[in-house]
Design a protein around this motif. Structure first.
Motif, PDB file in Angstrom:
ATOM      1  N   LYS A 443       0.829  -1.201   0.000  1.00 31.53           N
ATOM      2  CA  LYS A 443       0.000   0.000   0.000  1.00 31.53           C
ATOM      3  C   LYS A 443       0.868   1.257   0.000  1.00 31.53           C
ATOM      4  O   LYS A 443       2.020   1.234   0.450  1.00 31.53           O
ATOM      5  N   ILE A 445       0.135   4.792   1.939  1.00 34.82           N
ATOM      6  CA  ILE A 445      -0.787   5.317   2.941  1.00 34.82           C
ATOM      7  C   ILE A 445      -0.492   6.798   3.154  1.00 34.82           C
ATOM      8  O   ILE A 445       0.671   7.200   3.281  1.00 34.82           O
ATOM      9  N   LYS A 453      -5.370   8.254   9.234  1.00 37.80           N
ATOM     10  CA  LYS A 453      -5.277   7.836   7.834  1.00 37.80           C
ATOM     11  C   LYS A 453      -6.242   8.650   6.993  1.00 37.80           C
ATOM     12  O   LYS A 453      -7.431   8.740   7.276  1.00 37.80           O
ATOM     13  N   GLU A 456      -5.644   5.408   1.287  1.00 39.07           N
ATOM     14  CA  GLU A 456      -4.642   4.404   0.956  1.00 39.07           C
ATOM     15  C   GLU A 456      -4.818   3.981  -0.496  1.00 39.07           C
ATOM     16  O   GLU A 456      -5.923   4.052  -1.050  1.00 39.07           O
TER      17      GLU A 456
END
Length: 570
Positions: A443, A445, A453, A456
């Motif tokens: 990923k 991110i 977060k 992603e």
């Protein structure tokens, strides 16, 4: 003649000039004996005719002679051949003394015309052409990208359609397949470009190292022109890491035995530093040891502790290591006030004053956690670093006094963080992860400065269920907010600031620790490595829309194109 055919022929005549560049200009080698002057012939051959030439757009060298011959197929009548609108015999020849249009028509079944434009950089069919079909023939098509190209788009009469499919010729149609070439040039080198993020000098020279621990027993430093030509090279006894450029243009490279080399911009060796207290330390095959260069030119390297090296003589100034017998797994960075930040052993995080004394020490949450990732420093002094433990990844934020501000746990086993964090113009922190396997792909991110977060991006597995397809490549943030990185899955990616894919291009081989260096004209340099024998590597120059880096404290690996690992003004 039917109305449909008449309409077709009128449309073709008007369209030929527009189509000329896309419909088959012949490429020929030109020698001193071959005139460069050429004339264009447009040929329209109707359905229902035997003969030559076929429908085409072709360039001839003046004064080539063109021969033609047409006859009717069964069921067709009224053959008519014209040259530039004037009637000519059914067969004959003429001289290319100017541009010409040759048309052979007849009457019969109703027909429709397909114009096809297929861009360079695509596999597939049909090729660029003008072709007449009998209604209602079915046309099948299929297109895919060649290496180094991106943004495949297929349209039928201006509307987007899938990359492959079919349609019925119930009217005249235009099929277009377009793409963008992203690779400006590719330089093949003798070894992997693996533990190397290219450095770029003030004169545009690109410095790149080759070699990989446990696979090759030595490596090289190459100085490459902006046009992709090697200017000079130097052979190391052991594999080297990422090069760094000092304030005076000196090129610094540390090898797997931690020996530090200093070269002039012309490739002459100035000095070597190998004055280690414990030269037989553990050689880690993860992480990188890349020098950091302070504002006064002092060089700091991580080895069996942190060393300060005089930039003029290569002499040792001091060594810092309060953990006897322990060594460093990654590289130091330098804050705005000259403080040096470095991890020693696994979890111990130190701030060191420029005189070699300890300023503070901190640690990761667990003694089994470790940091291979190089730290990044934000404008307020926050230090971001990636870490891992038992196949799980984390991102830490420490304040300038060493206190932990927050910790982000990466979701999914196997998604450890070996790449370094980078920071966008708005303070967003970008991190790349490894893959935990086919079900837990790698990923990218995006985290807020507070550790939440934001989004992603899943990096697809390309090599099948048993492949890792990790991302070690630290993201580079462009001036327009684009986020660039490479993957072991042989693809190079450009993401929009919101995390959506802008484009991706497949390269000849995978990208490991290498991260992109962007120069002001938008060219990005990055290295790849061959997975198998003969263990070669490549340096790519890739076209981007970013004219340099984001206005950010730390927009790429080691912060800038010198790879000096220091926060502050250039």
């Amino acid at each position: 003649m039917t109305g449909s055919v008449r309409t077709v022929l009128v449309l073709v005549v008007g369209f030929c000039c527009v189509l000329f560049a896309a419909c088959g200009r012949e490429t020929r080698e030109v020698s001193p004996e071959t005139p460069e002057e050429g004339d264009t012939l447009w040929v329209e051959k109707a359905e229902g005719l035997w003969g030559h030439p076929e429908t085409c757009v072709r360039v001839y060298t003046t004064p080539d002679t063109v021969e033609y011959n047409y006859s009717l197929s069964s069921g067709y009548t009224d053959l008519e051949v014209t040259l530039d609108g004037g009637g000519v015999p059914d067969s004959g020849s003429f001289v290319m003394d100017m541009n010409h249009v040759l048309r052979a028509t007849c009457e019969g079944e109703e027909a429709d015309t397909l114009w096809v434009e297929k861009a360079e950089g695509l596999w597939g069919y049909p090729e660029t052409c003008v072709r007449v079909y009998t209604t209602p023939d079915t046309v099948e098509y299929m297109y895919s990208l060649m290496l180094g190209y991106a943004n495949l788009e297929v349209t039928l009469d201006g509307a987007a359609v899938p990359d492959s499919g079919s349609f019925v010729m119930d009217m005249n149609h235009m099929l277009r397949a377009t793409c963008e070439g992203k690779v400006i040039w590719r330089l093949e080198l003798e070894k992997h470009v693996y533990y190397c993020s290219p450095a770029v000098g003030a004169d545009g020279t690109i410095y790149v190292t080759t070699g990989i621990f446990r696979v090759t027993d030595w490596g090289r430093l190459h100085a490459v022109s902006p046009g992709g030509v090697v200017q000079w090279s130097y052979d190391f006894d052991y594999n080297p890491y990422t090069p760094v450029i000092g304030h005076d243009g000196t090129v610094l490279v540390q090898d797997f035995h931690n020996v530090l080399y200093a070269f002039t911009p012309a490739g002459a060796l100035k000095w070597k530093f190998e004055d280690f207290d414990n030269p037989n330390h553990i050689f880690y095959d993860m992480g990188q040891r890349v020098p950091a260069v302070a504002a006064d030119g002092t060089i700091y390297i991580a080895a069996d502790g942190l060393y300060a090296v005089d930039p003029d003589t290569g002499g040792r100034l001091w060594r810092f290591n309060p953990l006897p017998g322990k060594s460093c797994r990654q590289s130091p960075v330098i804050g705005a006030d000259g403080t040096i930040y470095v991890f020693i052993h696994q979890d111990a995080f130190f701030a060191v004053n420029p005189d070699g004394t300890e300023k503070w020490r901190s640690a990761l949450d667990h003694e089994d956690e470790m940091a291979f990732s190089c730290p990044a420093i934000d404008a307020d002094g926050t230090i971001y670093v990636g870490a891992e433990r038992n196949s799980y990844g984390f991102v830490y934020a420490f304040d300038a006094d060493g206190a932990k501000k927050w910790k982000y746990d990466v979701e999914g086993p196997g998604r450890t963080i070996r790449a370094s964090p980078t920071i966008g113009a708005d303070g967003t922190v970008y991190v790349a992860t490894k893959s935990g396997g086919y079900d837990t792909p790698a990923k990218i991110i995006a985290l807020s400065p507070a550790g939440a977060k934001l989004w992603e991006f899943i990096v697809e597995t390309f090599h099948g269920p048993d492949a890792a397809d990790d991302v070690y490549s630290t993201p580079s943030v462009g001036a327009d907010g684009m986020i660039y990185f490479g993957s072991e899955n042989e693809h190079f990616y450009a993401l929009n600031p919101d995390g959506t894919l802008n484009w991706k291009a497949q390269l000849a081989h995978g990208i490991n620790w290498s991260s992109g260096a962007i120069v002001p004209d938008g060219t990005l340099y990055i290295g790849t490595h061959h997975e198998n024998l003969p263990n070669r590597g490549n340096l790519y120059a890739i076209r981007t829309t970013s004219m340099g880096y984001a206005s950010s404290p730390w927009p790429r690996f080691r912060r800038n194109n010198r790879n000096d690992g220091r926060y502050g003004a250039e």
